[in-house]
Write a protein that holds these residues in place. Structure first.
Motif, PDB file in Angstrom:
ATOM      1  N   ILE A 216       0.838  -1.207   0.000  1.00 50.20           N
ATOM      2  CA  ILE A 216       0.000   0.000   0.000  1.00 50.20           C
ATOM      3  C   ILE A 216       0.869   1.251   0.000  1.00 50.20           C
ATOM      4  CG2 ILE A 216      -1.657   1.352   1.358  1.00 50.20           C
ATOM      5  CD1 ILE A 216      -2.824  -1.332   2.332  1.00 50.20           C
ATOM      6  N   ILE A 217       1.889   1.253   0.835  1.00 50.39           N
ATOM      7  CA  ILE A 217       2.794   2.402   0.923  1.00 50.39           C
ATOM      8  C   ILE A 217       3.442   2.673  -0.433  1.00 50.39           C
ATOM      9  CG2 ILE A 217       5.053   3.106   1.830  1.00 50.39           C
ATOM     10  CD1 ILE A 217       4.222   2.028   4.526  1.00 50.39           C
ATOM     11  N   ASN A 218       3.966   1.632  -1.061  1.00 53.38           N
ATOM     12  CA  ASN A 218       4.684   1.809  -2.331  1.00 53.38           C
ATOM     13  C   ASN A 218       3.764   2.305  -3.445  1.00 53.38           C
ATOM     14  OD1 ASN A 218       7.105   0.986  -1.175  1.00 53.38           O
ATOM     15  ND2 ASN A 218       6.797  -1.174  -1.706  1.00 53.38           N
ATOM     16  N   ILE A 219       2.549   1.746  -3.516  1.00 53.44           N
ATOM     17  CA  ILE A 219       1.611   2.162  -4.569  1.00 53.44           C
ATOM     18  C   ILE A 219       1.211   3.625  -4.376  1.00 53.44           C
ATOM     19  CG2 ILE A 219      -0.728   1.827  -5.475  1.00 53.44           C
ATOM     20  CD1 ILE A 219      -0.349  -1.189  -4.909  1.00 53.44           C
ATOM     21  N   LEU A 220       0.924   4.005  -3.134  1.00 55.78           N
ATOM     22  CA  LEU A 220       0.485   5.376  -2.878  1.00 55.78           C
ATOM     23  C   LEU A 220       1.628   6.380  -3.031  1.00 55.78           C
ATOM     24  CD1 LEU A 220      -2.047   4.889   0.057  1.00 55.78           C
ATOM     25  CD2 LEU A 220      -2.535   5.503  -2.305  1.00 55.78           C
ATOM     26  N   LEU A 221       2.846   5.988  -2.626  1.00 58.34           N
ATOM     27  CA  LEU A 221       3.998   6.879  -2.835  1.00 58.34           C
ATOM     28  C   LEU A 221       4.211   7.117  -4.327  1.00 58.34           C
ATOM     29  CD1 LEU A 221       6.717   5.791  -0.229  1.00 58.34           C
ATOM     30  CD2 LEU A 221       5.574   8.014  -0.399  1.00 58.34           C
ATOM     31  N   SER A 222       4.051   6.063  -5.095  1.00 54.33           N
ATOM     32  CA  SER A 222       4.200   6.170  -6.543  1.00 54.33           C
ATOM     33  C   SER A 222       3.172   7.124  -7.129  1.00 54.33           C
ATOM     34  CB  SER A 222       4.004   4.779  -7.132  1.00 54.33           C
ATOM     35  OG  SER A 222       4.688   4.639  -8.302  1.00 54.33           O
ATOM     36  N   TYR A 223       1.934   7.018  -6.622  1.00 57.14           N
ATOM     37  CA  TYR A 223       0.859   7.900  -7.086  1.00 57.14           C
ATOM     38  C   TYR A 223       1.136   9.349  -6.669  1.00 57.14           C
ATOM     39  CZ  TYR A 223      -3.659  10.286  -6.835  1.00 57.14           C
ATOM     40  OH  TYR A 223      -4.668  11.210  -6.926  1.00 57.14           O
ATOM     41  N   GLU A 228       0.231  13.357 -10.891  1.00 56.45           N
ATOM     42  CA  GLU A 228      -1.208  13.318 -11.135  1.00 56.45           C
ATOM     43  C   GLU A 228      -2.002  13.831  -9.943  1.00 56.45           C
ATOM     44  OE1 GLU A 228      -2.467   9.429 -12.269  1.00 56.45           O
ATOM     45  OE2 GLU A 228      -0.714   9.071 -13.543  1.00 56.45           O
ATOM     46  N   CYS A 229      -1.337  14.020  -8.818  1.00 54.34           N
ATOM     47  CA  CYS A 229      -2.023  14.348  -7.568  1.00 54.34           C
ATOM     48  C   CYS A 229      -1.471  15.655  -7.005  1.00 54.34           C
ATOM     49  CB  CYS A 229      -1.822  13.204  -6.564  1.00 54.34           C
ATOM     50  SG  CYS A 229      -2.571  13.506  -4.962  1.00 54.34           S
ATOM     51  N   SER A 230      -2.347  16.466  -6.423  1.00 54.14           N
ATOM     52  CA  SER A 230      -1.906  17.729  -5.819  1.00 54.14           C
ATOM     53  C   SER A 230      -1.254  17.505  -4.457  1.00 54.14           C
ATOM     54  CB  SER A 230      -3.101  18.678  -5.660  1.00 54.14           C
ATOM     55  OG  SER A 230      -4.082  18.094  -4.814  1.00 54.14           O
ATOM     56  N   LEU A 231      -1.461  16.324  -3.871  1.00 56.83           N
ATOM     57  CA  LEU A 231      -0.853  16.006  -2.581  1.00 56.83           C
ATOM     58  C   LEU A 231       0.560  15.487  -2.806  1.00 56.83           C
ATOM     59  CD1 LEU A 231      -3.940  14.115  -1.083  1.00 56.83           C
ATOM     60  CD2 LEU A 231      -3.355  16.531  -0.819  1.00 56.83           C
TER      61      LEU A 231
END
Length: 725
Positions: A216-223, A228-231
């Motif tokens: 989960i950490i790796n996928i979200l860090l990648s995102y 593509e994300c303002s965060l």
């Protein structure tokens, strides 16, 4: 002082490294923790059995200043003392944005002595140390070592995803993601994270394995790093999850307020009703004579100060623990104190008890809550009263045994309240105590038509039926608003929302004459049986005492009961031209009649195949009013226009076509049409909201209707889904 977002991170990181130095000096660490609470004057939370602390872990220490319901002033006091005691050089935080907090009831990461394993606290230190090593140097080797201790700790009793990942986030928020309830909702359910990202994430489990957690950490860090994300990082994600969840919660509250203002459901917030309370003025009623003389009622807990400063029962409970005794639960005390300050209101009736077996007074609440420490050092929380009775010299016997709590709302215990009222009835030579008049909100035809989505002509017809026939059944398919309309119909005919003149019950297979009219029931002492009056009998007596006003008895699901058994001899008495005539009741030596000012409104679902038709003898005594979907009513059209949603309009048009097919179906017919209530009270339209209605309400209904026609189900499922795309 200028607020700097996320400036807590520096202090938390520095403190983590300082704490690690005490891994082999835990006795000194415990001494420092005790000193922090002594210096701040804040009661130390219970950290072990009888608060005899023999060992402690670093995450529990972080939890000391990261708890729900903790005042920010106390949080800062503890952090300032932590910085001084441990020599932290980082600035004191000005903001705690994105910092998750522990539940107060589960604030240690270990069990107490005698219940925890020998290595439990040592393994928490192992997790702490390996997490810091991984944060400083995120190699595969460090991750494997960390994963070992992560899996050990998360499977300990009392720990889980939220708690363990929260702890890791505190010490290294750039490396670890907090999977508390808000973050999990934001990531998986809010719709703010793209579907392709969410679908690639492993599902959340109650005790997530380390492999899935790091995935989960790796996928979200990648995102977050994709552009593509303002965060930008987990801190911003956590803060946005908190911010957006607060926004959604506020919308839910606003929606509820709007529904309550409209009188949604069976209870109406804008309708004031008298509540009854039983109250003890101190242990053994020691304060009664003072309170009676001063015309006040008081409640203790002066040590937590003015009760208006607390926004919830939990906050009161926390204050009681901090200021009085951290080892006590204070569940009942916080509940009673909250009710005294926030739920009791002028006009309520208070019965005064002494111990559990005596009643010594009665009165009427005159004022809102106020705080005044000058009246009594132990009792600073008050309401003004009109004490009407004082029986301290000749106490009345309490019926049975009273509850032990200081203050209890007994309104819902109607038999009990009636017994207390009877005990305090005045002698014939004295005037009766008058309950203050209640000002009820006005309600008329216009408000009814705005809320119920019925044409004016049909409303006029329905009102005419109720007035002439006295007994009317609202029948129709599910979702046409039968229950919603019934109470509002009564209000509109009365002109005010007076709940005292409206009673609603629901029939079911076990409902009987004894529940409805009268029957033998065991006495409270269990020494025999007595005749107890039923709901309809009591309401008829109430209406008969007030013949100048209309009363409405509403029966939901009227065709679910055994009607011949329930109504008994009332078959004749409820007829319009028989009102006022009396018959001998089945059990008691009493003549009974149904007053002319009482109207009966029943509701019947025509789409329920499992229910038998009404008894013909009873059917003759009721008028039947068919309630149909209100999509074409002026009220619904205005509502539809206010939403201004193409998808909503498409869906309603599809439902209209579907209802045409249902009406033409010989096995179904008009009584099975889909009603407008499925689509009411939506403030904002989203695809997910409409999809939930289609998938979880409408499609299951069609599967029930056409269980033997799968192709028809498939076609209309596709039409409904296609309408909102």
């Amino acid at each position: 002082m200028e607020t700097k977002q996320y400036d807590w991170v520096d202090l938390y990181k520095e403190f983590s490294h300082l704490l690690l130095g005490f891994r082999r000096q835990r006795e000194e660490l415990i001494t420092k923790v005790e000193k922090i609470f002594k210096d701040t004057g804040i009661s130390m939370p219970t950290l072990d059995k009888d608060n005899q602390i023999t060992d402690i872990d670093p995450f529990t220490i972080f939890g000391l200043f990261n708890k729900s319901s903790m005042k920010e002033s106390n949080r800062l006091k503890i952090i300032e003392s932590v910085a001084e005691t441990f020599g932290v050089q980082a600035d004191i935080p000005t903001s705690f944005d994105s910092v998750p907090v522990l539940n107060n009831q589960n604030a240690t990461f270990y069990d107490y002595v005698g219940e925890r394993g020998e290595s439990d606290i040592e393994e928490l230190w192992d997790l702490f140390e390996t997490a810091m090593k991984y944060a400083d140097n995120p190699t595969e080797g460090n991750r494997k070592v960390l994963s070992k201790y992560f899996d050990l700790v998360i499977n300990k009793k009392g720990n889980g995803n939220s708690k363990v990942t929260m702890a890791l986030y505190w010490i290294a928020p750039d490396s670890f993601l907090n999977l508390d309830q808000r973050n999990s909702w934001y990531i998986y359910e809010s719709g703010k994270i793209p579907g392709k990202v969410v679908s690639s994430l492993p599902k959340i489990e109650s005790k997530i394995p380390s492999a899935k957690y790091f995935e989960i950490i790796n996928i979200l860090l990648s995102y977050l790093n994709s552009g593509e994300c303002s965060l930008k990082d987990f801190k911003e994600l956590s803060f946005e999850a908190w911010r957006y969840s607060e926004e959604v919660n506020q919308k839910i509250k606003d929606d509820k307020t709007t529904r309550d203002e409209k009188g949604a459901g069976l209870a109406d917030e804008d309708v004031d009703t008298v509540h009854y309370w039983i109250y003890s003025p101190g242990d053994g009623a020691v304060k009664w004579e003072d309170f009676y003389r001063q015309n006040v009622m008081g409640i203790g807990w002066s040590r937590i100060g003015d009760l208006t400063q607390y926004t919830s029962k939990d906050e009161m409970k926390v204050a009681m623990k901090e200021k009085i005794d951290p080892s006590k639960p204070y569940r009942n005390a916080a509940h009673a104190t909250w009710q005294f300050a926030n739920e009791m209101k002028p006009g309520d009736i208070v019965f005064v008890k002494k111990g559990m077996h005596q009643l010594i007074g009665r009165g009427i609440v005159k004022s809102d809550y106020f705080f005044d420490s000058s009246i009594d050092s132990d009792y600073s929380n008050f309401r003004e009263m009109n004490w009407t009775d004082n029986y301290i010299d000749e106490p009345k016997d309490h019926p049975g045994q009273a509850v032990m709590k200081t203050l209890t709302d007994i309104t819902s215990y109607t038999d009990y309240v009636e017994k207390l009222i009877t005990l305090f009835e005045k002698d014939e030579d004295n005037d009766e105590v008058e309950v203050p008049d209640i000002s009820y909100p006005l309600y008329d035809k216009k408000r009814f038509l705005d809320e119920v989505y019925m044409d004016e002509d049909k409303y006029n017809t329905l009102v005419g039926l109720v007035k002439t026939k006295k007994n009317v059944i609202l029948q129709g398919a599910p979702g046409v608003g039968k229950t919603y309309a019934a109470k509002r119909l009564a209000y509109s005919m009365m002109g005010v929302k007076d709940q005292e003149r409206v009673m609603m019950i629901q029939f079911h297979q076990s409902y009987s004459y004894e529940d409805f009219i009268e029957g033998f029931r065991p006495t409270s002492a269990g020494e025999g049986f007595e005749i107890k009056k039923g709901s309809f009998y009591n309401f008829c007596k109430k209406a008969a005492d007030d013949l100048d006003n209309d009363y409405f008895f509403i029966i939901d699901e009227i065709n679910r009961g055994n009607l011949s058994k329930i109504f008994g001899e009332l078959f004749m008495l409820i007829e319009n031209d028989k009102r006022g005539n009396a018959l001998q009741l089945l059990y008691s030596d009493e003549k009974f009649s149904v007053p002319k000012n009482l109207h009966i409104i029943g509701m019947m679902n025509t789409a329920d195949r499992s229910l038998a038709m009404l008894d013909y003898a009873l059917r003759r005594r009721f008028a039947f009013f068919e309630m149909k979907p209100g999509f074409e009513s002026e009220g619904f059209r205005n509502y539809r226009m206010s939403l201004n949603s193409k998808e909503f309009n498409n869906l309603i048009n599809t439902i209209d076509n579907l209802n045409g097919v249902i009406t033409a179906d010989e096995s179904l017919g008009e009584g099975f049409c889909i009603g407008h209530s499925y689509f009411c009270e939506l403030r904002e339209i989203s695809n997910s909201m409409l999809s939930n209605i289609v998938e979880y309400e409408l499609i299951p209904l069609l599967k029930e209707y056409w269980f033997d026609e799968p192709l028809k189900i498939k076609d209309w499922t596709n039409y409904l889904r296609g309408a909102i795309k």
